[in-house]
Scaffold this motif. Structure first.
Motif, PDB file in Angstrom:
ATOM      1  N   ALA A   9      -4.758  -5.424  -4.921  1.00 41.12           N
ATOM      2  CA  ALA A   9      -3.601  -4.607  -4.555  1.00 41.12           C
ATOM      3  C   ALA A   9      -2.393  -4.920  -5.441  1.00 41.12           C
ATOM      4  CB  ALA A   9      -3.247  -4.825  -3.087  1.00 41.12           C
ATOM      5  N   SER A  56      -2.423   6.183   2.227  1.00 45.20           N
ATOM      6  CA  SER A  56      -2.966   5.580   3.445  1.00 45.20           C
ATOM      7  C   SER A  56      -3.068   6.612   4.560  1.00 45.20           C
ATOM      8  CB  SER A  56      -2.085   4.412   3.894  1.00 45.20           C
ATOM      9  OG  SER A  56      -2.072   3.385   2.928  1.00 45.20           O
ATOM     10  N   THR A 101       0.841  -1.197   0.000  1.00 48.19           N
ATOM     11  CA  THR A 101       0.000   0.000   0.000  1.00 48.19           C
ATOM     12  C   THR A 101       0.876   1.247   0.000  1.00 48.19           C
ATOM     13  OG1 THR A 101      -0.148   0.060   2.426  1.00 48.19           O
ATOM     14  CG2 THR A 101      -1.857  -1.185   1.243  1.00 48.19           C
ATOM     15  N   SER A 152      -5.929   0.738   1.291  1.00 46.04           N
ATOM     16  CA  SER A 152      -7.024  -0.153   1.653  1.00 46.04           C
ATOM     17  C   SER A 152      -7.579   0.235   3.015  1.00 46.04           C
ATOM     18  CB  SER A 152      -6.533  -1.601   1.694  1.00 46.04           C
ATOM     19  OG  SER A 152      -7.514  -2.456   2.245  1.00 46.04           O
TER      20      SER A 152
END
Length: 288
Positions: free
Chosen positions: A191, A137, A132, A203
């Protein structure tokens, strides 16, 4: 390149609030038919794209979601960032139903899905050591906190094939031995494909219930889960509407998500299958 934020909505999330000039569009992909039409528009001056992962009406199971087509059409539309929101079960008492977890790691236990855009005719290997994007994020974490959501920063997502939920023995293995935090069925290979497409990916796991490890699991009524799912969908929309202001103008990714293919393709130019290369025009056009 201008920033364009793509949102992939999981169970219960089938639209975005407040989009200006909202329009559902049909976008074709050489990788098949995506889950649904794509909703496009702008939010606070930022271009947005929304795709319901299971399709409106929830017509795709986790195993039949056309993951490659979904990522391809988002890249084809010019997306720079993908925010995935997904319903998940919790392996931790402190990760309660209604809480959100910003995922930073995955264990992929899926087995019935196409997991790469690359293969015979054009071979490539990308790194998913850190699957990620930390910047994206972090924006999701800030947006959720600003929306009043109980947020948890970091967690490992166990991706199972489904569609059945895990047995008690599996749940205890994932929780007690493997140290996972949440369990879901849809973030893999999503992903991995986003990384191959050089897209920043974040996510957000929306907790609906405790998995079967929990002693009270059997006492949870389905109406409670549905109510939590609806509440989570409202929270997800509130989180998403705060992202444009937090992310600002598009800049190159400081973690290299947008350059994941720099050294990934191993097949020499003369040995590449022209038909495969043609299918990769959106995903890997920058390097091919």
């Amino acid at each position: 390149m201008a920033r364009k934020i793509a949102v992939i909505g999981g169970s219960g999330v089938y639209d975005i609030d407040g989009l200006q000039d909202a329009e559902w569009k049909t976008v074709h992909s050489p990788w098949g038919t995506p889950s649904d039409q794509v909703l496009t528009g702008t939010l606070d001056g930022t271009a947005m794209v929304f795709l319901p992962r299971h399709g409106r009406g929830h017509v795709h199971s986790p195993s039949t979601v056309p993951y490659r087509a979904n990522i391809d059409v988002l890249k084809r539309l010019g997306a720079t960032d993908i925010v995935s929101v997904s319903a998940c079960g919790s392996f931790r008492e402190e990760l309660a139903p209604g809480d959100f977890v910003v995922i930073d790691q995955f264990i992929d236990r899926t087995f019935a899905r196409e997991k790469s855009f690359f293969g015979t005719g054009c071979v490539a290997h990308v790194s998913v050591a850190h699957p990620t994007c930390p910047r994206l994020s972090g924006a999701c974490l800030s947006a959720g906190l600003d929306a009043g959501i109980t947020m948890h920063d970091g967690g490992t997502y166990l991706a199972m094939e489904g569609p059945q939920f895990s047995s008690l023995a599996e749940s205890r293995l994932y929780r007690d031995v493997w140290g996972c935090d949440v369990i879901g069925m849809t973030n893999m290979p999503e992903a991995k494909l986003a990384r191959e497409a050089e897209l920043c990916y974040a996510s957000v796991a929306m907790i609906t219930d405790y998995d079967s490890w929990h002693p009270d699991h059997g006492a949870v009524d389905i109406t409670d889960i549905v109510a939590t799912l609806k509440g989570n969908a409202d929270k997800a929309r509130a989180l998403v509407t705060r992202l444009p202001a937090l992310l600002g103008a598009h800049v190159p990714c400081s973690d290299g998500c947008d350059r994941a293919l720099d050294y990934a393709i191993l097949t020499g130019p003369d040995a590449r299958d022209p038909e495969v290369v043609a299918k990769l025009d959106a995903v890997a056009g920058r390097v091919l």
